[in-house]
Design a protein around this motif. Sequence first.
Motif, mmCIF file in Angstrom:
data_model
loop_
_atom_site.group_PDB
_atom_site.id
_atom_site.type_symbol
_atom_site.label_atom_id
_atom_site.label_comp_id
_atom_site.label_asym_id
_atom_site.label_seq_id
_atom_site.Cartn_x
_atom_site.Cartn_y
_atom_site.Cartn_z
ATOM 1 N N ALA A 21 0.864 -1.177 0.000
ATOM 2 C CA ALA A 21 0.000 0.000 0.000
ATOM 3 C C ALA A 21 0.895 1.219 0.000
ATOM 4 O O ALA A 21 1.674 1.409 0.923
ATOM 5 C CB ALA A 21 -0.906 0.008 1.226
ATOM 6 N N ALA A 22 0.811 2.015 -1.050
ATOM 7 C CA ALA A 22 1.705 3.159 -1.169
ATOM 8 C C ALA A 22 1.051 4.391 -0.579
ATOM 9 O O ALA A 22 -0.047 4.756 -0.949
ATOM 10 C CB ALA A 22 2.045 3.400 -2.632
ATOM 11 N N GLY A 23 1.774 5.056 0.329
ATOM 12 C CA GLY A 23 1.245 6.279 0.912
ATOM 13 C C GLY A 23 0.420 5.985 2.144
ATOM 14 O O GLY A 23 -0.221 4.958 2.250
ATOM 15 N N ALA A 24 0.420 6.892 3.075
ATOM 16 C CA ALA A 24 -0.282 6.646 4.326
ATOM 17 C C ALA A 24 -1.761 6.951 4.243
ATOM 18 O O ALA A 24 -2.576 6.250 4.795
ATOM 19 C CB ALA A 24 0.359 7.485 5.439
ATOM 20 N N ARG A 30 -5.346 13.349 -5.811
ATOM 21 C CA ARG A 30 -4.553 12.457 -6.644
ATOM 22 C C ARG A 30 -5.403 11.283 -7.125
ATOM 23 O O ARG A 30 -6.368 10.893 -6.485
ATOM 24 C CB ARG A 30 -3.339 11.940 -5.868
ATOM 25 N N VAL A 31 -5.025 10.734 -8.256
ATOM 26 C CA VAL A 31 -5.727 9.584 -8.817
ATOM 27 C C VAL A 31 -5.229 8.331 -8.109
ATOM 28 O O VAL A 31 -4.032 8.036 -8.122
ATOM 29 C CB VAL A 31 -5.469 9.467 -10.332
ATOM 30 N N ALA A 52 6.121 7.208 -9.085
ATOM 31 C CA ALA A 52 6.965 8.328 -9.497
ATOM 32 C C ALA A 52 6.161 9.463 -10.122
ATOM 33 O O ALA A 52 6.723 10.504 -10.453
ATOM 34 C CB ALA A 52 8.022 7.840 -10.491
ATOM 35 N N THR A 53 4.858 9.270 -10.275
ATOM 36 C CA THR A 53 4.002 10.284 -10.893
ATOM 37 C C THR A 53 3.287 11.064 -9.800
ATOM 38 O O THR A 53 2.540 10.495 -9.002
ATOM 39 C CB THR A 53 2.977 9.623 -11.836
ATOM 40 N N GLU A 54 3.515 12.356 -9.767
ATOM 41 C CA GLU A 54 3.101 13.185 -8.635
ATOM 42 C C GLU A 54 1.601 13.173 -8.382
ATOM 43 O O GLU A 54 1.158 13.193 -7.230
ATOM 44 C CB GLU A 54 3.575 14.623 -8.860
ATOM 45 N N ASP A 55 0.802 13.142 -9.447
ATOM 46 C CA ASP A 55 -0.646 13.230 -9.253
ATOM 47 C C ASP A 55 -1.317 11.865 -9.130
ATOM 48 O O ASP A 55 -2.535 11.767 -9.175
ATOM 49 C CB ASP A 55 -1.300 14.040 -10.377
ATOM 50 N N PHE A 56 -0.531 10.792 -8.964
ATOM 51 C CA PHE A 56 -1.074 9.455 -8.749
ATOM 52 C C PHE A 56 -0.745 8.981 -7.334
ATOM 53 O O PHE A 56 0.274 9.363 -6.757
ATOM 54 C CB PHE A 56 -0.484 8.444 -9.733
ATOM 55 N N LEU A 140 1.420 5.111 -20.661
ATOM 56 C CA LEU A 140 0.622 4.504 -19.596
ATOM 57 C C LEU A 140 0.074 5.566 -18.647
ATOM 58 O O LEU A 140 -1.115 5.559 -18.305
ATOM 59 C CB LEU A 140 1.461 3.488 -18.823
ATOM 60 N N THR A 141 0.926 6.484 -18.214
ATOM 61 C CA THR A 141 0.459 7.520 -17.296
ATOM 62 C C THR A 141 -0.558 8.436 -17.982
ATOM 63 O O THR A 141 -1.528 8.869 -17.354
ATOM 64 C CB THR A 141 1.639 8.342 -16.749
ATOM 65 N N ALA A 142 -0.352 8.699 -19.272
ATOM 66 C CA ALA A 142 -1.326 9.505 -20.016
ATOM 67 C C ALA A 142 -2.661 8.771 -20.110
ATOM 68 O O ALA A 142 -3.732 9.389 -20.037
ATOM 69 C CB ALA A 142 -0.795 9.819 -21.413
#
Length: 237
Positions: A21-24, A30-31, A52-56, A140-142
């Motif tokens: 699980a990434a992030g607390a 964010r998406v 590595a994508t800031e808005d994800f 992919l990110t797009a």
Amino acid sequence: MSVVMNTSDPTPPNRPEDEAAAGAQNDSRRVTVMIVEDDDGTREAVARWIEATEDFQLLGHFADPRAALKRIIKEQPDVVLADVNMPGLSGIELVGRAKPACPETQFVMLTIYGDTDHIFQALTAGASGYLLKSTLREELTAAVREVMHGGSPMTSDVARKVVQSFHPQEQPAQQEYTLSDREKTVLDRLAMGFLYKEIAAELGVSVTTVSTYVRRIYVKLQVRSRAQAVAKVMIKK
């Protein structure tokens, strides 16, 4: 299934275990993304890209599709990236089971299979996008951003097959519905993943007019979504 992509990025995911699980905390700005892929190298590479994508925000990545299904239903991520061929439960079956419980979650298949049968099955199950594993990181990110804005991202080869499926070279069989030329054009663009505003700009009409065409298409095809419309035309070929 293993992926055909550059996995040379040396930066490991924050938590490399399957159910990482990434992030607390969830950040609504964010998406939120989950990944379901049984190949370790592929799963970890895609996880690195998402992290590595800031808005994800990566909520988790899973090798076991059954474990993933439970978490998807519980956490309702914005986007799920799923392989097609996995042991125990295919990605297409996963989408079919999860979508009724997660109607707002967008499912994008990430696979080596580019044949029309797999494409049709995925779209019918409820997938909104279909990418081949040769897809680059930027693509992919797009695609994740596109699906969040109402698009249906597809690798160019896949989109071409979708379009060709309702423009057969031989005499088409009699169909139960009749679309106008303009409606066919709109459906073409929907199948290629165009946004309403992009279709409007190309046709020189308003977004409201495009929405009207789409509603007419849905009524004629007796469907409720872009993916179902494309899938229904494919099965009629």
